[in-house]
Write a protein that holds these residues in place. Structure first.
Motif, PDB file in Angstrom:
ATOM      1  N   VAL A 162      -7.512  21.447 -10.864  1.00  0.00           N
ATOM      2  CA  VAL A 162      -6.441  20.725 -10.192  1.00  0.00           C
ATOM      3  C   VAL A 162      -5.478  21.684  -9.499  1.00  0.00           C
ATOM      4  N   ASN A 163      -5.171  22.793 -10.148  1.00  0.00           N
ATOM      5  CA  ASN A 163      -4.228  23.740  -9.541  1.00  0.00           C
ATOM      6  C   ASN A 163      -4.897  25.054  -9.161  1.00  0.00           C
ATOM      7  N   ALA A 164      -6.196  24.984  -8.909  1.00  0.00           N
ATOM      8  CA  ALA A 164      -6.919  26.187  -8.509  1.00  0.00           C
ATOM      9  C   ALA A 164      -6.483  26.618  -7.109  1.00  0.00           C
ATOM     10  N   PRO A 165      -6.490  27.918  -6.824  1.00  0.00           N
ATOM     11  CA  PRO A 165      -6.144  28.378  -5.480  1.00  0.00           C
ATOM     12  C   PRO A 165      -7.150  27.829  -4.464  1.00  0.00           C
ATOM     13  N   LEU A 166      -6.675  27.581  -3.271  1.00  0.00           N
ATOM     14  CA  LEU A 166      -7.552  27.073  -2.222  1.00  0.00           C
ATOM     15  C   LEU A 166      -8.565  28.140  -1.803  1.00  0.00           C
ATOM     16  N   THR A 167      -9.784  27.668  -1.498  1.00  0.00           N
ATOM     17  CA  THR A 167     -10.789  28.583  -0.966  1.00  0.00           C
ATOM     18  C   THR A 167     -10.439  28.850   0.496  1.00  0.00           C
ATOM     19  N   ALA A 168     -11.070  29.830   1.101  1.00  0.00           N
ATOM     20  CA  ALA A 168     -10.826  30.151   2.511  1.00  0.00           C
ATOM     21  C   ALA A 168     -11.137  28.933   3.381  1.00  0.00           C
ATOM     22  N   GLU A 169     -12.226  28.229   3.065  1.00  0.00           N
ATOM     23  CA  GLU A 169     -12.600  27.043   3.842  1.00  0.00           C
ATOM     24  C   GLU A 169     -11.552  25.934   3.694  1.00  0.00           C
ATOM     25  N   GLU A 170     -11.038  25.712   2.484  1.00  0.00           N
ATOM     26  CA  GLU A 170     -10.019  24.689   2.269  1.00  0.00           C
ATOM     27  C   GLU A 170      -8.734  25.034   3.020  1.00  0.00           C
ATOM     28  N   LYS A 171      -8.391  26.308   3.079  1.00  0.00           N
ATOM     29  CA  LYS A 171      -7.204  26.734   3.819  1.00  0.00           C
ATOM     30  C   LYS A 171      -7.365  26.440   5.307  1.00  0.00           C
ATOM     31  N   ARG A 172      -8.573  26.720   5.840  1.00  0.00           N
ATOM     32  CA  ARG A 172      -8.828  26.436   7.271  1.00  0.00           C
ATOM     33  C   ARG A 172      -8.726  24.936   7.541  1.00  0.00           C
ATOM     34  N   GLU A 173      -9.312  24.122   6.665  1.00  0.00           N
ATOM     35  CA  GLU A 173      -9.266  22.665   6.841  1.00  0.00           C
ATOM     36  C   GLU A 173      -7.829  22.157   6.777  1.00  0.00           C
ATOM     37  N   GLN A 174      -7.050  22.696   5.863  1.00  0.00           N
ATOM     38  CA  GLN A 174      -5.668  22.288   5.719  1.00  0.00           C
ATOM     39  C   GLN A 174      -4.864  22.670   6.976  1.00  0.00           C
ATOM     40  N   ALA A 175      -5.101  23.874   7.508  1.00  0.00           N
ATOM     41  CA  ALA A 175      -4.408  24.324   8.706  1.00  0.00           C
ATOM     42  C   ALA A 175      -4.794  23.465   9.922  1.00  0.00           C
ATOM     43  N   GLN A 176      -6.080  23.104  10.021  1.00  0.00           N
ATOM     44  CA  GLN A 176      -6.521  22.260  11.128  1.00  0.00           C
ATOM     45  C   GLN A 176      -5.900  20.876  11.029  1.00  0.00           C
ATOM     46  N   GLY A 177      -5.789  20.334   9.824  1.00  0.00           N
ATOM     47  CA  GLY A 177      -5.168  19.031   9.620  1.00  0.00           C
ATOM     48  C   GLY A 177      -3.700  19.036  10.014  1.00  0.00           C
ATOM     49  N   ALA A 178      -3.020  20.127   9.719  1.00  0.00           N
ATOM     50  CA  ALA A 178      -1.608  20.242  10.061  1.00  0.00           C
ATOM     51  C   ALA A 178      -1.417  20.329  11.569  1.00  0.00           C
ATOM     52  N   ARG A 179      -2.333  21.029  12.249  1.00  0.00           N
ATOM     53  CA  ARG A 179      -2.238  21.140  13.727  1.00  0.00           C
ATOM     54  C   ARG A 179      -2.493  19.792  14.380  1.00  0.00           C
TER      55      ARG A 179
END
Length: 182
Positions: A162-179
């Protein structure tokens, strides 16, 4: 200690003790700053309840600026003054430093305990490369061996993710969602 209270060096504290009337005038306490620097011994000069907090005035702390230095510190009762607890109860300070085992496998060492995030306090468990927030809930607890410095738990599958650090792919997806939301 939560905040200063008054003009003579008083501080307001959240009380996490289950022992009624735990604090008294003349009692000596230890203040442990958040940065875990040296503890400071304090003597209670006055105390009274106020809006769900306990206001304390300590001997030698006589101004707002002196009281401000105590804010964020955790007050601890010296071990020699602690009453013996009922079976199954533990002092938070005894948990810090214990190794947490989940289904028999070592998870990490307890660095701190946080209150207020829910009904159960959170054990801040440090593994080699990350920190886990583990609820210290009776439903997950198998055994606490304070002398052996071990806390044995049976955590539900997926709880640690639940509180695991985001993977590189999850970070990219999160950044794309924010844009896309802009």
């Amino acid at each position: 200690m939560v905040k200063t209270q008054g003009r003579r060096g008083e501080v307001a504290s959240e009380v996490l003790s289950d022992v009624p009337d735990r604090f008294s005038i003349g009692m000596r306490l230890l203040a442990l700053p958040r940065d875990s620097s040296a503890r400071r011994e304090l003597e209670v000069e006055e105390l009274w309840p106020h809006k769900g907090l306990l206001v304390m005035k300590f001997v030698g702390v006589d101004s707002i600026s002196e009281a401000e230095r105590l804010i964020g510190s955790e007050l601890q009762v010296p071990q020699s003054q602690r009453p013996e607890l009922q079976a199954g109860w533990n002092y938070v300070s005894d948990l810090v430093g214990c190794t947490v085992l989940d289904h028999g496998l070592e998870l990490g060492r307890i660095e701190a305990v946080q209150f207020g995030a829910g009904e159960a306090p959170l054990l801040m468990v440090r593994a080699a490369d990350r920190t886990f927030e583990v609820p210290f809930a009776e439903a997950f607890l198998d055994n606490v061996d304070v002398e052996g410095k071990q806390v044995r738990m049976n955590l539900p599958e997926g709880l640690l993710d639940v509180n695991a650090p985001l993977t590189a792919e999850e970070k990219r997806e999160q950044a794309q969602g924010a844009r896309k939301k802009r």
